[in-house]
Motif scaffolding. Sequence first.
Motif, PDB file in Angstrom:
ATOM      1  N   HIS A   1       0.838  -1.203   0.000  1.00 24.95           N
ATOM      2  CA  HIS A   1       0.000   0.000   0.000  1.00 24.95           C
ATOM      3  C   HIS A   1       0.876   1.257   0.000  1.00 24.95           C
ATOM      4  O   HIS A   1       2.011   1.224   0.458  1.00 24.95           O
ATOM      5  CB  HIS A   1      -0.921   0.003   1.221  1.00 24.95           C
ATOM      6  CG  HIS A   1      -1.916  -1.117   1.187  1.00 24.95           C
ATOM      7  ND1 HIS A   1      -1.698  -2.325   1.797  1.00 24.95           N
ATOM      8  CD2 HIS A   1      -3.122  -1.205   0.577  1.00 24.95           C
ATOM      9  CE1 HIS A   1      -2.733  -3.127   1.571  1.00 24.95           C
ATOM     10  NE2 HIS A   1      -3.614  -2.471   0.834  1.00 24.95           N
TER      11      HIS A   1
ATOM     12  N   SER B   1     -16.627   1.151  -0.551  1.00 27.37           N
ATOM     13  CA  SER B   1     -15.660   0.459  -1.404  1.00 27.37           C
ATOM     14  C   SER B   1     -15.692   1.096  -2.781  1.00 27.37           C
ATOM     15  O   SER B   1     -16.769   1.290  -3.352  1.00 27.37           O
ATOM     16  CB  SER B   1     -16.011  -1.018  -1.563  1.00 27.37           C
ATOM     17  OG  SER B   1     -15.655  -1.731  -0.424  1.00 27.37           O
TER      18      SER B   1
ATOM     19  N   ARG C   1     -13.957   1.237  -6.811  1.00 28.04           N
ATOM     20  CA  ARG C   1     -13.135   0.604  -7.844  1.00 28.04           C
ATOM     21  C   ARG C   1     -13.167   1.462  -9.099  1.00 28.04           C
ATOM     22  O   ARG C   1     -14.186   2.077  -9.406  1.00 28.04           O
ATOM     23  CB  ARG C   1     -13.669  -0.787  -8.218  1.00 28.04           C
ATOM     24  CG  ARG C   1     -13.642  -1.820  -7.115  1.00 28.04           C
ATOM     25  CD  ARG C   1     -12.231  -2.230  -6.710  1.00 28.04           C
ATOM     26  NE  ARG C   1     -12.260  -3.292  -5.733  1.00 28.04           N
ATOM     27  CZ  ARG C   1     -12.367  -3.102  -4.408  1.00 28.04           C
ATOM     28  NH1 ARG C   1     -12.456  -1.873  -3.928  1.00 28.04           N
ATOM     29  NH2 ARG C   1     -12.393  -4.133  -3.597  1.00 28.04           N
TER      30      ARG C   1
ATOM     31  N   GLY D   1      -6.143   4.096  -0.273  1.00 31.48           N
ATOM     32  CA  GLY D   1      -5.941   2.810  -0.936  1.00 31.48           C
ATOM     33  C   GLY D   1      -5.180   2.982  -2.226  1.00 31.48           C
ATOM     34  O   GLY D   1      -4.320   3.859  -2.346  1.00 31.48           O
ATOM     35  N   HIS D   2      -5.502   2.148  -3.177  1.00 33.29           N
ATOM     36  CA  HIS D   2      -4.796   2.151  -4.459  1.00 33.29           C
ATOM     37  C   HIS D   2      -5.561   2.991  -5.482  1.00 33.29           C
ATOM     38  O   HIS D   2      -6.731   3.291  -5.290  1.00 33.29           O
ATOM     39  CB  HIS D   2      -4.658   0.734  -5.005  1.00 33.29           C
ATOM     40  CG  HIS D   2      -4.193  -0.260  -3.990  1.00 33.29           C
ATOM     41  ND1 HIS D   2      -2.853  -0.487  -3.737  1.00 33.29           N
ATOM     42  CD2 HIS D   2      -4.871  -1.062  -3.145  1.00 33.29           C
ATOM     43  CE1 HIS D   2      -2.746  -1.398  -2.791  1.00 33.29           C
ATOM     44  NE2 HIS D   2      -3.952  -1.764  -2.408  1.00 33.29           N
TER      45      HIS D   2
ATOM     46  N   GLY E   1     -13.171   3.635   2.227  1.00 35.55           N
ATOM     47  CA  GLY E   1     -13.233   4.605   3.306  1.00 35.55           C
ATOM     48  C   GLY E   1     -14.460   4.337   4.160  1.00 35.55           C
ATOM     49  O   GLY E   1     -15.055   3.255   4.077  1.00 35.55           O
TER      50      GLY E   1
HETATM   51  P1  5GP Z   1     -12.137  -2.960  -0.120  1.00 33.33           P
HETATM   52  O1  5GP Z   1     -13.026  -2.208  -1.042  1.00 33.33           O
HETATM   53  O2  5GP Z   1     -11.780  -4.305  -0.671  1.00 33.33           O
HETATM   54  O3  5GP Z   1     -12.640  -2.992   1.282  1.00 33.33           O
HETATM   55  O4  5GP Z   1     -10.782  -2.148  -0.052  1.00 33.33           O
HETATM   56  C1  5GP Z   1      -9.961  -1.976  -1.172  1.00 33.33           C
HETATM   57  C2  5GP Z   1      -8.688  -1.278  -0.764  1.00 33.33           C
HETATM   58  O5  5GP Z   1      -8.992   0.030  -0.303  1.00 33.33           O
HETATM   59  C3  5GP Z   1      -7.961  -1.931   0.402  1.00 33.33           C
HETATM   60  O6  5GP Z   1      -7.037  -2.864  -0.052  1.00 33.33           O
HETATM   61  C4  5GP Z   1      -7.285  -0.760   1.067  1.00 33.33           C
HETATM   62  O7  5GP Z   1      -6.091  -0.460   0.389  1.00 33.33           O
HETATM   63  C5  5GP Z   1      -8.208   0.395   0.802  1.00 33.33           C
HETATM   64  N1  5GP Z   1      -9.114   0.712   1.921  1.00 33.33           N
HETATM   65  C6  5GP Z   1     -10.311   0.139   2.203  1.00 33.33           C
HETATM   66  N2  5GP Z   1     -10.891   0.724   3.256  1.00 33.33           N
HETATM   67  C7  5GP Z   1     -10.050   1.695   3.675  1.00 33.33           C
HETATM   68  C8  5GP Z   1     -10.106   2.679   4.736  1.00 33.33           C
HETATM   69  O8  5GP Z   1     -11.065   2.780   5.501  1.00 33.33           O
HETATM   70  N3  5GP Z   1      -9.034   3.503   4.824  1.00 33.33           N
HETATM   71  C9  5GP Z   1      -7.979   3.439   3.964  1.00 33.33           C
HETATM   72  N4  5GP Z   1      -6.962   4.303   4.118  1.00 33.33           N
HETATM   73  N5  5GP Z   1      -7.903   2.555   2.971  1.00 33.33           N
HETATM   74  C10 5GP Z   1      -8.922   1.688   2.810  1.00 33.33           C
END
Ligand code: 5GP
Length: 342
Positions: free
Chosen positions: A126, A288, A290, A309-310, A316
Motif C-alpha cells: 500500500h 468500497s 473501484r 488505498g490504491h 473509506g
Molecule cells: P475494499 O473495497 O476491498 O474494502 O478495499 C480496497 C482497498 O482500499 C484496500 O485494499 C485498502 O487499500 C483500501 N481501503 C479500504 N478501506 C479503507 C479505509 O477505511 N481507509 C484506507 N486508508 N484505505 C482503505
Amino acid sequence: MLRNIIEQVKIDQFNEWLNKYESFVIIGHIGPDGDAVGSSLGLWHVLTALGKKVQVIMPNAFPDFLNWMPGSEHILFYSETPEEVEKCIDAADIICLLDFNVLSRIGDMSSLVEKSSALKVMIDHHLHPGDHCDITMSYSKAVATSELVFRLIVQMNLLDKLSKAGAECLYTGMMTDTGGFTYNSNQIEIYTIIGLLLEKGIDKDLIYRRVNNTYSEDRLRLMGHVLTTMKVYPENTALLTLTDEEQDKFNFVKGDSEGFVNIPLSIKNVIFSCLLKEDGELNLIKVSLRSVGTFPCNELAAEFFNGGGHLNASGGEFYGTMEEAIERFEEAVKKYKPLLLA
Ligand code: 5GP
Ligand code: MN
C-alpha cells in the motif's frame, strides 16, 4: 528471472534476524482478505520449514471461502482469544506486519504491537507506509503482499523451503488482489512468479474454483437484488447500496458482498464503481471504490470518505445515514466529473 526489488540491506538485516531469533508472530489487517491471509500463511510455511516458532494472528475472522487454505486452522484471532494473542505478541522476538501500511489497520491490536519490544518488519504494497517498523519492505508496484513474500523468499535463497502448501497460499493472495489477474496485473514478472508457483505443484484452476465458486444461494440472490437497485450515472459511474435491512432479508454473512463492487465495471463505459454498505455493528457505512484506467479512486476516497488505498481499488468510511452517504457520493461524482468524462 526476477529482478531483486527488495533492497539488499533489508534482505541482509532480515537474514541476520533469522539467524539470531526463534519466535515469530505474523499479523494481517482487520477484515483479512485473500492477500492478508495468503501472504501471512505463505511466510508462515517457510519460517516453519526453517524450524522457527511462528504464530499467525488476525484481528478478526476471514471469509469462509479462505477456509481451505493450508495452515489457516492454526491462525489465532484477536476478536476471539485476546489473552492468548497478547501472550504470543509479548513472547515474540520478531513481529511481521503484512498487507497494511499503518497500525490503525489492526484496530485495538495496535497498542500491543506498539508497546512490544520485538523487532518489527513491514511487508506491504500500500502507498504511504508508516514509520513503525525496524525494516520497511513497502513496494506499491507489487500487485499483492503475497508477491512480495515470494520475492523475499527468492532473494533470501529459500525457494527450496517453499512447499506446495505455501505456494498455494501465495498464489491465492496474488489471484484475489488482482481479481483473478483481470486488473492491476500487467506486470510481466508476476507471470514468472506464477510459473515458479506452478513448479511447486499448485493447481491454479482448482484454487480459482475454491475461492470463487463456493457461494451460498442467499449470496447469489443478494447479488441479484443489489444489481436491480444499482444506480448508473451519466458520469460513467455506478453506485451499489446495501442496507442492514437488506442484509437481514438475505441472511447476510460476512463475505457475501465480496466482489460486488467490481461488477458494474463490466458495463460498457462505466469506469468508476462504488458500494456503500451499512455496518450495523460498527455503526458506519463502509465505502468500497473501484475504477479502471487512470481514475484515482484513492484520491476521491481520501477527500470524501476519510479513506485511501490504491488508484483502482480504495475504500473509506462514512458516519451517517445511507441517504446522507449517497448524497456525499453524488457530491464527489460532481466534483470529479471532468476526470470521469475525460
Ligand atoms: P475494499 O473495497 O476491498 O474494502 O478495499 C480496497 C482497498 O482500499 C484496500 O485494499 C485498502 O487499500 C483500501 N481501503 C479500504 N478501506 C479503507 C479505509 O477505511 N481507509 C484506507 N486508508 N484505505 C482503505
Ligand atoms: Mn493486498
